[in-house]
Design a protein around this motif. Structure first.
Motif, PDB file in Angstrom:
ATOM      1  N   SER A  40       3.163   1.759  -5.381  1.00 43.73           N
ATOM      2  CA  SER A  40       4.596   1.477  -4.873  1.00 43.73           C
ATOM      3  C   SER A  40       4.641   0.407  -3.899  1.00 43.73           C
ATOM      4  O   SER A  40       5.861  -0.054  -3.810  1.00 43.73           O
ATOM      5  CB  SER A  40       5.207   2.852  -4.432  1.00 43.73           C
ATOM      6  OG  SER A  40       4.573   3.143  -3.130  1.00 43.73           O
ATOM      7  N   ILE A  41       3.606   0.037  -3.203  1.00 44.61           N
ATOM      8  CA  ILE A  41       3.669  -1.234  -2.482  1.00 44.61           C
ATOM      9  C   ILE A  41       3.774  -2.327  -3.063  1.00 44.61           C
ATOM     10  O   ILE A  41       3.134  -2.780  -3.999  1.00 44.61           O
ATOM     11  CB  ILE A  41       2.342  -1.395  -1.401  1.00 44.61           C
ATOM     12  CG1 ILE A  41       2.064   0.144  -0.547  1.00 44.61           C
ATOM     13  CG2 ILE A  41       2.337  -2.389  -0.513  1.00 44.61           C
ATOM     14  CD1 ILE A  41       3.323   0.480   0.226  1.00 44.61           C
ATOM     15  N   THR A  54      -2.069  -9.625   3.558  1.00 47.04           N
ATOM     16  CA  THR A  54      -1.689  -8.520   3.950  1.00 47.04           C
ATOM     17  C   THR A  54      -0.189  -8.632   3.929  1.00 47.04           C
ATOM     18  O   THR A  54       0.423  -9.838   3.904  1.00 47.04           O
ATOM     19  CB  THR A  54      -1.848  -7.872   5.523  1.00 47.04           C
ATOM     20  OG1 THR A  54      -1.278  -6.661   5.981  1.00 47.04           O
ATOM     21  CG2 THR A  54      -1.322  -8.969   6.306  1.00 47.04           C
ATOM     22  N   GLY A  55       0.760  -7.277   3.652  1.00 44.37           N
ATOM     23  CA  GLY A  55       2.209  -7.262   3.564  1.00 44.37           C
ATOM     24  C   GLY A  55       2.833  -6.636   4.725  1.00 44.37           C
ATOM     25  O   GLY A  55       2.052  -5.957   5.264  1.00 44.37           O
ATOM     26  N   THR A  56       4.165  -6.782   4.582  1.00 44.98           N
ATOM     27  CA  THR A  56       5.142  -5.846   5.514  1.00 44.98           C
ATOM     28  C   THR A  56       4.760  -4.516   5.189  1.00 44.98           C
ATOM     29  O   THR A  56       4.767  -3.665   6.214  1.00 44.98           O
ATOM     30  CB  THR A  56       6.208  -6.349   5.448  1.00 44.98           C
ATOM     31  OG1 THR A  56       6.778  -7.830   5.649  1.00 44.98           O
ATOM     32  CG2 THR A  56       7.220  -5.691   6.385  1.00 44.98           C
ATOM     33  N   TYR A  57       4.628  -4.012   4.111  1.00 45.49           N
ATOM     34  CA  TYR A  57       4.674  -2.601   3.728  1.00 45.49           C
ATOM     35  C   TYR A  57       3.467  -2.235   3.404  1.00 45.49           C
ATOM     36  O   TYR A  57       3.077  -1.025   3.113  1.00 45.49           O
ATOM     37  CB  TYR A  57       5.669  -2.403   2.458  1.00 45.49           C
ATOM     38  CG  TYR A  57       6.978  -2.702   3.104  1.00 45.49           C
ATOM     39  CD1 TYR A  57       7.721  -2.085   3.618  1.00 45.49           C
ATOM     40  CD2 TYR A  57       7.611  -4.040   2.544  1.00 45.49           C
ATOM     41  CE1 TYR A  57       9.031  -2.397   4.173  1.00 45.49           C
ATOM     42  CE2 TYR A  57       8.899  -4.380   2.729  1.00 45.49           C
ATOM     43  CZ  TYR A  57       9.866  -3.577   3.530  1.00 45.49           C
ATOM     44  OH  TYR A  57      11.000  -3.933   3.906  1.00 45.49           O
ATOM     45  N   SER A  58       2.291  -3.177   3.483  1.00 43.25           N
ATOM     46  CA  SER A  58       1.124  -2.664   2.953  1.00 43.25           C
ATOM     47  C   SER A  58       0.473  -1.766   4.094  1.00 43.25           C
ATOM     48  O   SER A  58       0.632  -1.576   5.190  1.00 43.25           O
ATOM     49  CB  SER A  58      -0.062  -3.864   2.686  1.00 43.25           C
ATOM     50  OG  SER A  58      -0.226  -4.357   3.948  1.00 43.25           O
ATOM     51  N   THR A 109      -4.874  -1.358  -8.531  1.00 46.34           N
ATOM     52  CA  THR A 109      -4.378  -1.738  -7.506  1.00 46.34           C
ATOM     53  C   THR A 109      -5.383  -2.548  -6.569  1.00 46.34           C
ATOM     54  O   THR A 109      -6.627  -2.431  -6.784  1.00 46.34           O
ATOM     55  CB  THR A 109      -3.836  -0.664  -6.568  1.00 46.34           C
ATOM     56  OG1 THR A 109      -4.549   0.114  -6.060  1.00 46.34           O
ATOM     57  CG2 THR A 109      -2.419   0.062  -7.489  1.00 46.34           C
ATOM     58  N   CYS A 110      -5.041  -3.140  -5.972  1.00 49.11           N
ATOM     59  CA  CYS A 110      -5.752  -4.202  -4.871  1.00 49.11           C
ATOM     60  C   CYS A 110      -6.480  -3.263  -3.822  1.00 49.11           C
ATOM     61  O   CYS A 110      -5.838  -2.297  -3.344  1.00 49.11           O
ATOM     62  CB  CYS A 110      -5.079  -5.177  -4.031  1.00 49.11           C
ATOM     63  SG  CYS A 110      -4.403  -6.339  -5.195  1.00 49.11           S
ATOM     64  N   ARG A 119       3.670   8.485  -1.391  1.00 54.17           N
ATOM     65  CA  ARG A 119       4.944   8.291  -0.929  1.00 54.17           C
ATOM     66  C   ARG A 119       5.889   9.382  -1.695  1.00 54.17           C
ATOM     67  O   ARG A 119       7.112   9.320  -1.903  1.00 54.17           O
ATOM     68  CB  ARG A 119       5.297   6.941  -1.564  1.00 54.17           C
ATOM     69  CG  ARG A 119       4.585   5.948  -0.939  1.00 54.17           C
ATOM     70  CD  ARG A 119       5.535   4.776  -0.549  1.00 54.17           C
ATOM     71  NE  ARG A 119       4.887   4.042   0.565  1.00 54.17           N
ATOM     72  CZ  ARG A 119       5.732   3.023   1.107  1.00 54.17           C
ATOM     73  NH1 ARG A 119       6.977   2.923   1.208  1.00 54.17           N
ATOM     74  NH2 ARG A 119       5.003   2.135   1.930  1.00 54.17           N
ATOM     75  N   ILE A 120       5.339  10.684  -1.988  1.00 56.93           N
ATOM     76  CA  ILE A 120       5.995  11.623  -2.811  1.00 56.93           C
ATOM     77  C   ILE A 120       6.582  12.493  -1.690  1.00 56.93           C
ATOM     78  O   ILE A 120       6.072  13.324  -1.036  1.00 56.93           O
ATOM     79  CB  ILE A 120       4.974  12.409  -3.746  1.00 56.93           C
ATOM     80  CG1 ILE A 120       4.363  11.387  -4.764  1.00 56.93           C
ATOM     81  CG2 ILE A 120       5.741  13.460  -4.572  1.00 56.93           C
ATOM     82  CD1 ILE A 120       3.300  12.270  -5.483  1.00 56.93           C
TER      83      ILE A 120
END
Length: 393
Positions: free
Chosen positions: A122-123, A139-143, A160-161, A172-173
């Motif tokens: 979901s990221i 890297t990302g803001t939400y990672s 996924t990475c 995230r459930i």
């Protein structure tokens, strides 16, 4: 410098005095009485009685707020098993103040350790087909961590990475219903004390009683128990216009207003708090973690994403007591408005009315003292005396 005659010619040495003229103009007369009536109603009805303009005011009281939440709840989930939650677990911070958080739902990620693991699908930019889709070090803001440059299998349907971070990554459930639904029946005790230092007056919202069981049994009611500061959480949320189960699922924020409006001319007997409740937000959550050493040099943690209701308590107040200075100021303001009405009506008569020229000449006239002249007898004698002298032989 100019002479007194020149100054008098310019009117600088003239003296003006008022002259009262009774005018038979019913339109201006009715307007004047209506405006005067409006001023009297405003000063007496609004400024003095409603706004209490005869009182000195203290609008900055000293405020003390203490809160205590009571209740217990039980949860049964795979990650934690059968667990009992009490005040120390579901209230943040533990020492109640005017802002606190009640946990009603949570998402747990147990036994995380720092290592390498697949990112959550979901990221954003986490899904991949090949290693080239995962730039190393990105890297990302939400990672949840830093990409290692590898594309790995997350489950049967997603690749996924791979990241370096706390593993396994947070799920995230969200539960479909709140885990701490029993919080609806918890009770909140709010003790509030206000002090109006200007009048040396202090009052508490809690009833002064020697019965130690009173606050354990009573519940707040604006009519029957106005001095019982114990509230049921479900009733608070309902009074704010919200549904408890909806807020308990994803969190929210509720504002509690406490207003003190005290008339100390009555001795403070009617000085009591007035409560109001407002739903401010419909989503609220934050994360917290418990850390420990799983092995020498290996740190582990349990991550909790907490959903719940944030309570913000705002206390305001004012106190008033009779004072001669504010009374004089209010009455003086009313008298000034009456003077403005007279000035306004004069302007209508002198500049707007159809007979304004007549009113102008009647209201303003120039008054001069009569000139001093000789008496008639003295003038006659002065003219006869020379004539008689010429007849003398």
């Amino acid at each position: 410098m100019g002479s007194p005659g020149a100054l008098a010619g310019w009117g600088l040495l003239d003296y003006k005095t008022e002259k009262y003229v009774m005018t038979r103009n019913w339109r201006v007369g009715v307007l004047q009485r209506l405006l005067q009536l409006g001023v009297v109603v405003y000063v007496v009805g609004w400024a003095l009685l409603v706004k209490k303009g005869y009182q000195e005011q203290d609008l900055d009281p000293q405020i003390s707020v203490i809160t205590k939440l009571k209740g217990v709840s039980v949860t049964q989930i795979k990650e934690l098993g059968n667990r009992l939650w009490d005040v120390a677990d579901f209230v943040k911070p533990a020492q109640g103040e005017n802002v606190f958080f009640l946990v009603t739902n949570f998402l747990v990620t147990p036994e995380q350790v720092q290592g390498r693991c697949p990112e959550d699908p979901s990221i954003p930019l986490a899904n991949c087909w090949a290693h080239e889709d995962c730039p190393e070090g990105e890297t990302g803001t939400y990672s949840h961590g830093i990409k290692t440059g590898q594309c790995v299998v997350f489950n049967e349907t997603h690749k996924t990475c791979e990241i370096r971070g706390w593993c396994p990554v947070e799920s995230r459930i969200v539960p479909v219903k709140p885990l701490l639904v029993q919080a609806k029946n918890f009770t909140l005790f709010i003790k509030n004390t206000v002090t109006f230092s200007k009048f040396n007056f202090s009052k508490s919202n809690a009833l002064e009683t020697w019965d130690n069981t009173y606050f354990k049994q009573c519940r707040y009611d604006p009519l029957s128990s106005p001095f019982c500061p114990v509230f049921r959480i479900g009733d608070l949320v309902a009074a704010a216009g919200g549904d408890f189960e909806d807020l308990a699922l994803l969190g929210g924020s509720v504002g509690i207003g406490v207003l003190w409006d005290c008339d100390l001319d009555a001795g403070g007997s009617d000085c009591r708090p007035h409560y109001s409740f407002q739903l401010q937000e419909r989503s609220y959550n934050f994360r917290t973690a418990t850390h420990w050493l799983e092995a020498p040099g290996v740190e582990a943690r349990s991550l909790l994403k907490l959903y719940g209701i944030r309570f913000d308590i705002l206390v305001t107040g004012r106190a008033g007591k009779f004072g001669i200075i504010p009374t004089c100021i209010t009455l003086g303001t009313g008298a000034a408005w009456l003077g403005v009405i007279i000035f306004f009506c004069d302007l209508l008569l002198l500049y707007v009315d159809g007979e304004s020229h007549f009113y102008w000449t009647t209201k303003y006239e120039e008054a001069k003292a009569p000139k001093v002249t000789s008496k008639p007898e003295q003038t006659e004698l002065a003219s006869v005396a020379p004539h008689s002298a010429t007849q003398v032989p």
